[in-house]
Design a protein around this motif. Sequence first.
Motif, short mmCIF file in Angstrom:
data_model
loop_
_atom_site.label_atom_id
_atom_site.label_comp_id
_atom_site.label_asym_id
_atom_site.label_seq_id
_atom_site.Cartn_x
_atom_site.Cartn_y
_atom_site.Cartn_z
N MET A 170 35.00 21.81 57.07
CA MET A 170 34.35 22.04 55.91
C MET A 170 33.88 23.29 55.31
N THR A 171 34.70 23.45 54.30
CA THR A 171 34.61 25.24 53.70
C THR A 171 33.34 24.34 53.15
N THR A 172 32.49 25.34 52.80
CA THR A 172 31.00 25.51 51.35
C THR A 172 31.01 26.47 51.22
N ALA A 173 30.41 27.21 49.80
CA ALA A 173 29.98 28.26 49.28
C ALA A 173 28.94 28.87 49.86
N SER A 174 28.67 30.02 50.32
CA SER A 174 27.39 30.70 50.83
C SER A 174 27.50 32.01 49.96
N GLY A 175 27.46 31.60 48.75
CA GLY A 175 26.80 32.80 47.87
C GLY A 175 27.43 32.35 46.57
N PRO A 176 26.82 33.32 45.61
CA PRO A 176 27.27 33.05 44.36
C PRO A 176 28.59 33.67 44.04
N VAL A 177 29.57 33.10 42.73
CA VAL A 177 30.33 33.05 42.77
C VAL A 177 31.16 33.57 40.93
N GLU A 178 31.63 34.72 41.82
CA GLU A 178 32.36 35.55 40.24
C GLU A 178 33.34 35.28 39.76
N GLU A 179 32.96 35.22 38.51
CA GLU A 179 34.44 34.87 37.81
C GLU A 179 34.75 36.35 36.56
N ILE A 180 36.15 36.20 36.65
CA ILE A 180 36.82 37.29 35.92
C ILE A 180 37.83 37.15 34.83
N ALA A 181 37.52 36.70 33.70
CA ALA A 181 38.85 36.53 32.59
C ALA A 181 39.75 37.35 33.31
N ILE A 182 40.90 36.91 33.12
CA ILE A 182 42.61 37.87 33.29
C ILE A 182 42.57 38.11 31.67
N GLY A 183 43.28 39.32 31.45
CA GLY A 183 43.96 38.95 30.03
C GLY A 183 44.29 40.39 30.23
N ASN A 184 44.16 40.92 30.78
CA ASN A 184 45.49 42.86 30.85
C ASN A 184 45.09 43.45 32.60
N ASP A 185 45.89 44.35 32.43
CA ASP A 185 46.09 45.39 33.53
C ASP A 185 44.59 45.47 34.03
N GLY A 186 43.17 45.73 33.08
CA GLY A 186 42.18 46.18 33.67
C GLY A 186 41.63 44.92 34.74
N ASP A 187 41.51 44.13 34.17
CA ASP A 187 41.41 42.71 34.34
C ASP A 187 41.80 42.42 36.13
N VAL A 188 43.11 42.64 36.26
CA VAL A 188 43.54 42.30 37.53
C VAL A 188 42.65 43.46 38.80
N VAL A 189 42.63 44.46 38.28
CA VAL A 189 42.05 45.83 38.82
C VAL A 189 40.37 46.11 39.09
N ARG A 190 39.70 44.59 38.28
CA ARG A 190 38.34 44.24 38.19
C ARG A 190 38.52 43.54 39.19
N VAL A 191 39.83 42.37 39.61
CA VAL A 191 40.42 41.58 40.71
C VAL A 191 39.61 42.02 42.33
N ARG A 192 40.76 42.73 42.10
CA ARG A 192 40.96 43.54 43.84
C ARG A 192 39.61 44.53 43.79
N GLN A 193 39.04 44.97 43.08
CA GLN A 193 37.86 45.70 42.83
C GLN A 193 36.89 44.44 43.60
N LEU A 194 36.85 43.36 43.22
CA LEU A 194 35.85 42.44 43.56
C LEU A 194 36.19 41.65 45.03
#
Length: 137
Positions: free
Chosen positions: A1-25
């Motif tokens: 069973m897989t369980t979360a073990s820390g905070p969840v971070e969320e990024i809205a994806i609306g442009n190319d810069g957001d794609v870069v932010r997801v990669r970095q995260l």
Amino acid sequence: MTTASGPVEEIAIGNDGDVVRVRQLARTYATKAKLSLVDQTKLVTATSELARNTLVYGGGGVATVEMVTDGRRNGVRASFHDEGPGIPDTTLALADGWSSGKGLGLGLSGAKRLVDDFELDTEVGRGTRVTVVKWSR
């Protein structure tokens, strides 16, 4: 069973810069999970492809990244959700070389090969959710 073990971070994806932010995260979380450099690169590549698909084919959406554990090992789970047109034929969409647009047709199938767990949930007219996990070795 897989369980979360820390905070969840969320990024809205609306442009190319957001794609870069997801990669970095994804890279940050992969480092925290102590993934090898090779596995870090695989996770970052997969998340980049999935974030790009969310933007281009889903019209934008949301990515969530979190640390997970199954009791024996740690990993990183990344989920991508959009409310776009959905995928009418998942078998075809997961076939290497097939693309509904102008891409190379390696996004979904490539991402699936790069991670340890891959889940695709889609419905025409309702959107798509893709969840991937990369585990430490």
